[in-house]
Design a protein around this motif. Structure first.
Motif, PDB file in Angstrom:
ATOM      1  N   PRO A 182       6.298  17.688 -32.980  1.00  0.00           N
ATOM      2  CA  PRO A 182       7.182  18.783 -32.898  1.00  0.00           C
ATOM      3  C   PRO A 182       8.676  18.851 -32.974  1.00  0.00           C
ATOM      4  O   PRO A 182       8.941  19.817 -33.581  1.00  0.00           O
ATOM      5  CB  PRO A 182       6.682  19.067 -31.427  1.00  0.00           C
ATOM      6  CG  PRO A 182       6.339  17.799 -30.780  1.00  0.00           C
ATOM      7  CD  PRO A 182       5.708  16.926 -31.884  1.00  0.00           C
ATOM      8  N   VAL A 183       9.243  17.794 -32.647  1.00  0.00           N
ATOM      9  CA  VAL A 183      10.778  17.504 -33.036  1.00  0.00           C
ATOM     10  C   VAL A 183      11.166  17.524 -34.689  1.00  0.00           C
ATOM     11  O   VAL A 183      11.946  18.123 -35.082  1.00  0.00           O
ATOM     12  CB  VAL A 183      11.249  16.539 -32.294  1.00  0.00           C
ATOM     13  CG1 VAL A 183      12.649  16.213 -32.659  1.00  0.00           C
ATOM     14  CG2 VAL A 183      10.928  16.508 -30.629  1.00  0.00           C
ATOM     15  N   GLY A 184      10.068  16.768 -35.237  1.00  0.00           N
ATOM     16  CA  GLY A 184      10.379  16.821 -36.810  1.00  0.00           C
ATOM     17  C   GLY A 184      10.268  17.898 -37.363  1.00  0.00           C
ATOM     18  O   GLY A 184      11.074  18.308 -38.323  1.00  0.00           O
ATOM     19  N   LEU A 185       9.256  18.771 -36.866  1.00  0.00           N
ATOM     20  CA  LEU A 185       9.076  20.215 -37.616  1.00  0.00           C
ATOM     21  C   LEU A 185      10.047  21.109 -37.257  1.00  0.00           C
ATOM     22  O   LEU A 185      10.535  21.873 -37.797  1.00  0.00           O
ATOM     23  CB  LEU A 185       7.711  20.727 -37.051  1.00  0.00           C
ATOM     24  CG  LEU A 185       6.367  19.885 -37.521  1.00  0.00           C
ATOM     25  CD1 LEU A 185       5.126  20.506 -37.067  1.00  0.00           C
ATOM     26  CD2 LEU A 185       6.401  19.706 -38.864  1.00  0.00           C
ATOM     27  N   ASP A 206      11.838  10.992 -29.072  1.00  0.00           N
ATOM     28  CA  ASP A 206      11.752  10.153 -28.270  1.00  0.00           C
ATOM     29  C   ASP A 206      11.895   8.743 -28.601  1.00  0.00           C
ATOM     30  O   ASP A 206      12.180   7.829 -27.983  1.00  0.00           O
ATOM     31  CB  ASP A 206       9.980  10.009 -27.841  1.00  0.00           C
ATOM     32  CG  ASP A 206       9.565  11.258 -26.875  1.00  0.00           C
ATOM     33  OD1 ASP A 206      10.451  12.010 -26.512  1.00  0.00           O
ATOM     34  OD2 ASP A 206       8.292  11.296 -26.714  1.00  0.00           O
ATOM     35  N   ILE A 207      12.306   8.585 -30.123  1.00  0.00           N
ATOM     36  CA  ILE A 207      12.549   7.200 -30.535  1.00  0.00           C
ATOM     37  C   ILE A 207      14.049   7.201 -30.357  1.00  0.00           C
ATOM     38  O   ILE A 207      14.325   5.749 -30.576  1.00  0.00           O
ATOM     39  CB  ILE A 207      12.056   7.440 -32.101  1.00  0.00           C
ATOM     40  CG1 ILE A 207      11.991   5.927 -32.514  1.00  0.00           C
ATOM     41  CG2 ILE A 207      13.434   8.109 -32.793  1.00  0.00           C
ATOM     42  CD1 ILE A 207      11.111   5.940 -34.043  1.00  0.00           C
ATOM     43  N   ASN A 208      14.815   7.809 -29.947  1.00  0.00           N
ATOM     44  CA  ASN A 208      16.279   7.482 -29.826  1.00  0.00           C
ATOM     45  C   ASN A 208      16.614   7.141 -28.265  1.00  0.00           C
ATOM     46  O   ASN A 208      15.648   7.567 -27.238  1.00  0.00           O
ATOM     47  CB  ASN A 208      17.260   8.539 -30.420  1.00  0.00           C
ATOM     48  CG  ASN A 208      17.158   9.858 -29.416  1.00  0.00           C
ATOM     49  OD1 ASN A 208      16.729   9.920 -28.298  1.00  0.00           O
ATOM     50  ND2 ASN A 208      17.715  11.064 -30.090  1.00  0.00           N
ATOM     51  N   THR A 209      17.831   6.717 -28.025  1.00  0.00           N
ATOM     52  CA  THR A 209      18.038   6.235 -26.556  1.00  0.00           C
ATOM     53  C   THR A 209      19.592   6.590 -26.673  1.00  0.00           C
ATOM     54  O   THR A 209      20.302   6.387 -27.419  1.00  0.00           O
ATOM     55  CB  THR A 209      17.670   5.134 -26.258  1.00  0.00           C
ATOM     56  OG1 THR A 209      18.020   4.896 -24.617  1.00  0.00           O
ATOM     57  CG2 THR A 209      18.522   3.868 -26.945  1.00  0.00           C
ATOM     58  N   TYR A 210      19.986   7.235 -25.579  1.00  0.00           N
ATOM     59  CA  TYR A 210      21.397   7.542 -25.018  1.00  0.00           C
ATOM     60  C   TYR A 210      21.518   7.632 -23.493  1.00  0.00           C
ATOM     61  O   TYR A 210      20.471   7.981 -22.771  1.00  0.00           O
ATOM     62  CB  TYR A 210      21.983   8.591 -25.907  1.00  0.00           C
ATOM     63  CG  TYR A 210      21.253   9.946 -25.787  1.00  0.00           C
ATOM     64  CD1 TYR A 210      21.344  10.810 -24.574  1.00  0.00           C
ATOM     65  CD2 TYR A 210      20.517  10.386 -26.619  1.00  0.00           C
ATOM     66  CE1 TYR A 210      20.575  11.909 -24.494  1.00  0.00           C
ATOM     67  CE2 TYR A 210      19.772  11.279 -26.463  1.00  0.00           C
ATOM     68  CZ  TYR A 210      19.784  12.236 -25.377  1.00  0.00           C
ATOM     69  OH  TYR A 210      19.140  13.410 -25.488  1.00  0.00           O
ATOM     70  N   PRO A 211      22.716   7.438 -22.877  1.00  0.00           N
ATOM     71  CA  PRO A 211      22.775   7.699 -21.428  1.00  0.00           C
ATOM     72  C   PRO A 211      22.308   9.158 -21.044  1.00  0.00           C
ATOM     73  O   PRO A 211      22.548  10.061 -21.515  1.00  0.00           O
ATOM     74  CB  PRO A 211      24.184   7.553 -21.232  1.00  0.00           C
ATOM     75  CG  PRO A 211      24.793   6.609 -22.411  1.00  0.00           C
ATOM     76  CD  PRO A 211      24.002   6.856 -23.459  1.00  0.00           C
ATOM     77  N   GLY A 212      21.385   9.076 -20.016  1.00  0.00           N
ATOM     78  CA  GLY A 212      20.832  10.539 -19.640  1.00  0.00           C
ATOM     79  C   GLY A 212      19.819  10.876 -20.399  1.00  0.00           C
ATOM     80  O   GLY A 212      19.388  12.095 -20.171  1.00  0.00           O
ATOM     81  N   LYS A 213      19.120  10.024 -21.318  1.00  0.00           N
ATOM     82  CA  LYS A 213      18.128  10.565 -22.080  1.00  0.00           C
ATOM     83  C   LYS A 213      16.831  10.925 -21.482  1.00  0.00           C
ATOM     84  O   LYS A 213      16.545  10.505 -20.392  1.00  0.00           O
ATOM     85  CB  LYS A 213      17.762   9.298 -23.191  1.00  0.00           C
ATOM     86  CG  LYS A 213      16.477   9.773 -23.737  1.00  0.00           C
ATOM     87  CD  LYS A 213      16.346  10.608 -25.036  1.00  0.00           C
ATOM     88  CE  LYS A 213      15.177  10.788 -25.976  1.00  0.00           C
ATOM     89  NZ  LYS A 213      15.593  11.953 -27.034  1.00  0.00           N
ATOM     90  N   LEU A 214      16.304  12.134 -21.859  1.00  0.00           N
ATOM     91  CA  LEU A 214      15.109  12.532 -21.128  1.00  0.00           C
ATOM     92  C   LEU A 214      14.017  12.966 -22.363  1.00  0.00           C
ATOM     93  O   LEU A 214      14.331  13.576 -23.306  1.00  0.00           O
ATOM     94  CB  LEU A 214      15.455  13.938 -20.641  1.00  0.00           C
ATOM     95  CG  LEU A 214      16.054  14.182 -19.222  1.00  0.00           C
ATOM     96  CD1 LEU A 214      16.159  15.375 -18.648  1.00  0.00           C
ATOM     97  CD2 LEU A 214      15.360  13.191 -18.259  1.00  0.00           C
ATOM     98  N   LYS A 215      12.761  12.130 -22.240  1.00  0.00           N
ATOM     99  CA  LYS A 215      11.761  12.333 -23.253  1.00  0.00           C
ATOM    100  C   LYS A 215      10.950  13.553 -23.171  1.00  0.00           C
ATOM    101  O   LYS A 215       9.840  13.638 -22.621  1.00  0.00           O
ATOM    102  CB  LYS A 215      11.070  11.054 -23.227  1.00  0.00           C
ATOM    103  CG  LYS A 215      11.875   9.881 -23.773  1.00  0.00           C
ATOM    104  CD  LYS A 215      10.771   8.593 -23.984  1.00  0.00           C
ATOM    105  CE  LYS A 215      11.412   7.555 -24.311  1.00  0.00           C
ATOM    106  NZ  LYS A 215      10.718   6.228 -24.727  1.00  0.00           N
ATOM    107  N   LEU A 216      11.661  14.628 -23.469  1.00  0.00           N
ATOM    108  CA  LEU A 216      11.013  15.993 -23.319  1.00  0.00           C
ATOM    109  C   LEU A 216      11.022  16.542 -24.679  1.00  0.00           C
ATOM    110  O   LEU A 216      12.018  16.619 -25.682  1.00  0.00           O
ATOM    111  CB  LEU A 216      11.670  16.885 -22.203  1.00  0.00           C
ATOM    112  CG  LEU A 216      11.802  16.419 -20.882  1.00  0.00           C
ATOM    113  CD1 LEU A 216      12.504  17.081 -19.991  1.00  0.00           C
ATOM    114  CD2 LEU A 216      10.242  16.322 -20.265  1.00  0.00           C
ATOM    115  N   ILE A 217       9.961  17.639 -25.107  1.00  0.00           N
ATOM    116  CA  ILE A 217      10.018  18.008 -26.353  1.00  0.00           C
ATOM    117  C   ILE A 217      11.317  18.974 -26.386  1.00  0.00           C
ATOM    118  O   ILE A 217      12.084  18.992 -27.518  1.00  0.00           O
ATOM    119  CB  ILE A 217       8.709  18.982 -26.425  1.00  0.00           C
ATOM    120  CG1 ILE A 217       7.495  17.990 -26.612  1.00  0.00           C
ATOM    121  CG2 ILE A 217       8.799  19.692 -27.945  1.00  0.00           C
ATOM    122  CD1 ILE A 217       6.318  18.827 -26.818  1.00  0.00           C
ATOM    123  N   LEU A 218      11.540  19.839 -25.317  1.00  0.00           N
ATOM    124  CA  LEU A 218      12.798  20.558 -25.479  1.00  0.00           C
ATOM    125  C   LEU A 218      14.120  20.184 -25.718  1.00  0.00           C
ATOM    126  O   LEU A 218      14.896  20.642 -26.507  1.00  0.00           O
ATOM    127  CB  LEU A 218      12.694  21.590 -24.400  1.00  0.00           C
ATOM    128  CG  LEU A 218      12.714  21.194 -22.909  1.00  0.00           C
ATOM    129  CD1 LEU A 218      14.416  21.229 -22.674  1.00  0.00           C
ATOM    130  CD2 LEU A 218      12.256  21.845 -21.955  1.00  0.00           C
TER     131      LEU A 218
END
Length: 337
Positions: free
Chosen positions: A15-18, A289-301
């Motif tokens: 969904p994120v890539g699209l 979801d493949i990235n990371t940073y402070p405060g990252k949330l793995k949500l589609i939005l």
């Protein structure tokens, strides 16, 4: 060997890539999308296409598969191209700053910007250490994900796990399966409290069987699964007759070949700058979801937000001599390409 030339190569058709295709299309940038899976949608299509999602703005509830269908309609005016069923194995930065990518089937892709939207990367299900478990894979009764719940209608099903996936599917299959059992090694669940409460309620009402402090230790059957052995803590083992055993212990993420591309990594995720979700390699971005940073949330939005900011930055890379002017779709509509 086929060759593709485009503005942006997006690795990952989830969904994120699209949505990155959509945001790039608004800025009249051409996209080519690559995914190792044979269809678009990523995890939503591969793992839970019939599962409802509740946190997409504007949709109180939408099936994962329907979300992907809607997104494909949304990006249709921009005519993206796709390479499916192939994984990107090599990334080479050329002298002019552009990129050459090569897939597992030797497809060459030349682009000015690379966007990694690979979700968890390459992922494999966590399999319990049960002897002969793999001999019942491939349609013989052991599955690690649920693609179509109707496949289990009026069947005997044993689920194992204590996370959100196990709870969600237990709730869903309670009205589908003829007999449903959820086996969990603990007494409390890792998933959402309201889901755990619902599962307990369904068990109390007799709609399913809930076995806590228990483990599935053996699988049985002559060529086709017919039973599993359950061992409760401090008690004797016993067998449960079943048509399907589905351990839902999550996925093991693996970054695959991109581990060797020189990207800055942290715990199997790509470190990005939250200004534009760029990586340490100029011209390469990572969203979802493949990235990371402070405060990252793995949500589609959250991935959608990252895609929007990425596209603005990518525009300046692809069009260094043009000044970007933000245009709202409510005023200008959706352009075509």
């Amino acid at each position: 060997m086929s060759t593709v030339t485009t503005d942006i190569c997006i690795i990952g058709a989830g969904p994120v890539g699209l949505f990155a295709v959509f945001e790039a299309g608004l800025l009249k940038m051409k996209c080519h999308v690559v995914d190792a899976l044979p269809q678009v949608g990523g995890q939503l299509s591969e793992i839970y296409p019939k599962k409802p999602i509740y946190d997409i703005p504007g949709f109180p509830s939408i099936l994962a598969g329907d979300l992907i269908k809607n997104q494909m309609e949304q990006i249709a005016p921009f005519h993206p191209t796709f390479t499916l069923g192939e994984s990107v194995e090599d990334l080479e930065k050329l002298e002019d700053g552009s990129f050459r990518l090569v897939t597992s089937e030797k497809t060459e892709i030349f682009c000015k910007v690379v966007v990694i939207a690979g979700g968890l990367g390459c992922f494999e299900p966590r399999k319990p250490a049960i002897e002969n478990l793999t001999s019942y894979e491939g349609g013989k009764g052991v599955n690690y994900m649920i693609l179509d719940p109707e496949h289990y209608r009026d069947k005997r099903v044993v689920l194992a796990g204590g996370g959100d996936s196990a709870l969600d599917w237990a709730i869903f299959l309670a009205d589908v399966a003829k007999e449903l059992t959820l086996v969990h090694r603990g007494t409390t669940f890792r998933g959402a409290p309201e889901s755990a409460a619902k599962v307990s309620s369904l068990a109390e009402e007799g709609h399913m069987r809930l076995l806590l402090k228990s483990n599935v230790t053996e699988v049985h059957g002559e060529g086709q699964l017919s039973a599993v052995t359950v061992v409760p803590d401090g008690a004797e083992a016993y067998q449960i007759e079943t048509d399907y055993f589905i351990p839902l212990f999550g996925l093991v993420p693996k970054l695959g070949p991109l581990e060797n591309w020189g990207l800055e990594l942290e715990k199997s995720a790509i470190v990005v700058n939250t200004v534009d979700y760029s990586t340490n390699i100029p011209g390469v971005y990572a969203i979802g979801d493949i990235n990371t940073y402070p405060g990252k949330l793995k949500l589609i939005l959250c991935g959608y937000h990252e895609a929007a900011l990425m596209a603005q930055s990518a525009y300046s890379v692809i069009n260094p001599d043009k000044k970007f002017v933000l245009k709202y779709t409510t005023v200008n509509g959706v352009p075509t390409m």
